[in-house]
Every structure is written in C-alpha cells, then in structure tokens.
Scaffold this motif. Sequence first.
Motif, PDB file in Angstrom:
ATOM      1  N   ASN A 197      44.153  44.222  47.269  1.00  0.00           N
ATOM      2  CA  ASN A 197      44.934  43.366  48.159  1.00  0.00           C
ATOM      3  C   ASN A 197      46.394  43.270  47.745  1.00  0.00           C
ATOM      4  O   ASN A 197      47.264  43.085  48.584  1.00  0.00           O
ATOM      5  CB  ASN A 197      44.318  41.961  48.222  1.00  0.00           C
ATOM      6  CG  ASN A 197      43.027  41.944  49.001  1.00  0.00           C
ATOM      7  OD1 ASN A 197      42.822  42.745  49.900  1.00  0.00           O
ATOM      8  ND2 ASN A 197      42.138  41.032  48.648  1.00  0.00           N
ATOM      9  N   GLN A 198      46.673  43.418  46.448  1.00  0.00           N
ATOM     10  CA  GLN A 198      48.056  43.361  45.970  1.00  0.00           C
ATOM     11  C   GLN A 198      48.811  44.653  46.271  1.00  0.00           C
ATOM     12  O   GLN A 198      50.025  44.660  46.305  1.00  0.00           O
ATOM     13  CB  GLN A 198      48.100  43.105  44.469  1.00  0.00           C
ATOM     14  CG  GLN A 198      47.763  41.693  44.097  1.00  0.00           C
ATOM     15  CD  GLN A 198      47.869  41.465  42.608  1.00  0.00           C
ATOM     16  OE1 GLN A 198      47.866  42.407  41.818  1.00  0.00           O
ATOM     17  NE2 GLN A 198      47.956  40.217  42.219  1.00  0.00           N
ATOM     18  N   GLY A 199      48.099  45.750  46.414  1.00  0.00           N
ATOM     19  CA  GLY A 199      48.747  47.019  46.744  1.00  0.00           C
ATOM     20  C   GLY A 199      49.313  47.739  45.545  1.00  0.00           C
ATOM     21  O   GLY A 199      48.642  47.937  44.545  1.00  0.00           O
ATOM     22  N   ASP A 200      50.591  48.116  45.631  1.00  0.00           N
ATOM     23  CA  ASP A 200      51.198  49.019  44.647  1.00  0.00           C
ATOM     24  C   ASP A 200      51.466  48.419  43.274  1.00  0.00           C
ATOM     25  O   ASP A 200      51.698  49.148  42.329  1.00  0.00           O
ATOM     26  CB  ASP A 200      52.513  49.573  45.203  1.00  0.00           C
ATOM     27  CG  ASP A 200      52.279  50.503  46.374  1.00  0.00           C
ATOM     28  OD1 ASP A 200      51.171  51.057  46.475  1.00  0.00           O
ATOM     29  OD2 ASP A 200      53.197  50.652  47.206  1.00  0.00           O
ATOM     30  N   SER A 201      51.471  47.113  43.143  1.00  0.00           N
ATOM     31  CA  SER A 201      51.807  46.533  41.836  1.00  0.00           C
ATOM     32  C   SER A 201      50.724  45.547  41.383  1.00  0.00           C
ATOM     33  O   SER A 201      50.981  44.357  41.252  1.00  0.00           O
ATOM     34  CB  SER A 201      53.163  45.841  41.898  1.00  0.00           C
ATOM     35  OG  SER A 201      53.128  44.833  42.888  1.00  0.00           O
ATOM     36  N   PRO A 202      49.529  46.050  41.117  1.00  0.00           N
ATOM     37  CA  PRO A 202      48.470  45.137  40.681  1.00  0.00           C
ATOM     38  C   PRO A 202      48.755  44.570  39.293  1.00  0.00           C
ATOM     39  O   PRO A 202      49.243  45.265  38.418  1.00  0.00           O
ATOM     40  CB  PRO A 202      47.220  46.021  40.666  1.00  0.00           C
ATOM     41  CG  PRO A 202      47.729  47.411  40.532  1.00  0.00           C
ATOM     42  CD  PRO A 202      49.076  47.428  41.178  1.00  0.00           C
ATOM     43  N   ASP A 203      48.468  43.298  39.122  1.00  0.00           N
ATOM     44  CA  ASP A 203      48.720  42.691  37.817  1.00  0.00           C
ATOM     45  C   ASP A 203      47.573  41.782  37.372  1.00  0.00           C
ATOM     46  O   ASP A 203      47.748  40.916  36.542  1.00  0.00           O
ATOM     47  CB  ASP A 203      50.034  41.911  37.821  1.00  0.00           C
ATOM     48  CG  ASP A 203      50.039  40.765  38.824  1.00  0.00           C
ATOM     49  OD1 ASP A 203      49.075  40.656  39.601  1.00  0.00           O
ATOM     50  OD2 ASP A 203      51.004  39.982  38.826  1.00  0.00           O
TER      51      ASP A 203
ATOM     52  N   GLY B  11      46.298  50.166  42.783  1.00  0.00           N
ATOM     53  CA  GLY B  11      46.347  49.511  44.085  1.00  0.00           C
ATOM     54  C   GLY B  11      45.314  49.980  45.085  1.00  0.00           C
ATOM     55  O   GLY B  11      45.127  49.339  46.119  1.00  0.00           O
ATOM     56  N   ILE B  12      44.625  51.091  44.788  1.00  0.00           N
ATOM     57  CA  ILE B  12      43.568  51.544  45.705  1.00  0.00           C
ATOM     58  C   ILE B  12      42.181  51.387  45.080  1.00  0.00           C
ATOM     59  O   ILE B  12      41.205  51.930  45.568  1.00  0.00           O
ATOM     60  CB  ILE B  12      43.798  52.997  46.185  1.00  0.00           C
ATOM     61  CG1 ILE B  12      43.870  53.970  45.023  1.00  0.00           C
ATOM     62  CG2 ILE B  12      45.037  53.089  47.047  1.00  0.00           C
ATOM     63  CD1 ILE B  12      43.908  55.435  45.446  1.00  0.00           C
ATOM     64  N   GLY B  13      42.109  50.630  43.987  1.00  0.00           N
ATOM     65  CA  GLY B  13      40.826  50.279  43.399  1.00  0.00           C
ATOM     66  C   GLY B  13      40.258  51.268  42.411  1.00  0.00           C
ATOM     67  O   GLY B  13      39.122  51.121  41.976  1.00  0.00           O
ATOM     68  N   GLN B  14      41.030  52.268  42.030  1.00  0.00           N
ATOM     69  CA  GLN B  14      40.549  53.231  41.037  1.00  0.00           C
ATOM     70  C   GLN B  14      40.898  52.745  39.642  1.00  0.00           C
ATOM     71  O   GLN B  14      41.906  52.075  39.430  1.00  0.00           O
ATOM     72  CB  GLN B  14      41.182  54.606  41.276  1.00  0.00           C
ATOM     73  CG  GLN B  14      40.781  55.225  42.581  1.00  0.00           C
ATOM     74  CD  GLN B  14      41.552  56.508  42.858  1.00  0.00           C
ATOM     75  OE1 GLN B  14      42.705  56.644  42.474  1.00  0.00           O
ATOM     76  NE2 GLN B  14      40.901  57.434  43.533  1.00  0.00           N
ATOM     77  N   LEU B  15      40.060  53.127  38.698  1.00  0.00           N
ATOM     78  CA  LEU B  15      40.274  52.765  37.304  1.00  0.00           C
ATOM     79  C   LEU B  15      41.512  53.488  36.779  1.00  0.00           C
ATOM     80  O   LEU B  15      41.707  54.670  37.039  1.00  0.00           O
ATOM     81  CB  LEU B  15      39.033  53.175  36.502  1.00  0.00           C
ATOM     82  CG  LEU B  15      38.840  52.609  35.120  1.00  0.00           C
ATOM     83  CD1 LEU B  15      38.752  51.092  35.170  1.00  0.00           C
ATOM     84  CD2 LEU B  15      37.573  53.171  34.511  1.00  0.00           C
TER      85      LEU B  15
END
Length: 136
Positions: free
Chosen positions: A48-54, A102-106
């Motif tokens: 849901n955060q997209g390109d900058s997951p934190d 951001g796309i859920g990959q490790l």
Amino acid sequence: MELVTVIVILGILSATVVPKLSSGSGEHLAVCQDVSTLILHTQSININQGDSPDVFFKSFTTGDYGVCIRGQCSDIANLHMRGGDPHVVMQGSKDIEIVFNGIGQLQSPSDVSLTYDFDGASCSVTVNTEGAVSWK
C-alpha cells in the motif's frame, strides 16, 4: 480374557505414552500462525505504501516479534502488533528483519526461514523471495 487384558493394557499405554511422544499441544502452531499473519500484514502495508516501504517485520532470538518502522527496529519496546510468549524462543544466533519492496517481494536475495521452539515443540515460517509465506 487374555485378549481383553491385552487390549486394556494397550489402551492405558496409548493414553499415557502417545501424547508425550507427539510434538506439543498445538500451541506451537499458533505461534507460527501469528508470525505468518504479522508478516503478511507487514507485506500488505508495504504494498500500500508503494515505492518507499518503511515497515518491517522483526523477530528477536528472545522469541519476541512484531512490526516496526524503519530505524526503530533495534529495540523490542518499539515493536507494534507485538507477539511472543515467555515459552517461545527463536532458533538461531541473530535477530531477523524481514523487509519487502513496494510490490510485496522479499528484499533478501534468498528465502528467509524462522524456526520457533515452544516448550520442546517447534514450527517454522518461511518467506520466499517472491513474498509467499508458509508455515508448518
């Protein structure tokens, strides 16, 4: 009469010995289910955060685990949606942090596996590089 005696003895043995041979009461599986749920929740937040997951999932060797914000994952007190139990210990010699893109990959180059001991029984949670979570 002898057959009945043998059946009674086998019944008594199975009632007392078999539960001790099985791996725990099933509570250890609840730990892995809880860990898996928190990992999937962390993954969902990052998507849901997209390109900058934190938001990360962190598991400590003490058995404590939960969700943390980037830069705040070094202290157990900073965990959100914290889990753990005094009877739970994570196998391994170091704490593990699971980070998704951001796309859920490790964001790790290889699968991550966590194994928890719960009063002598154990269960494992694995996250593969594509982000799939499984436990047993």
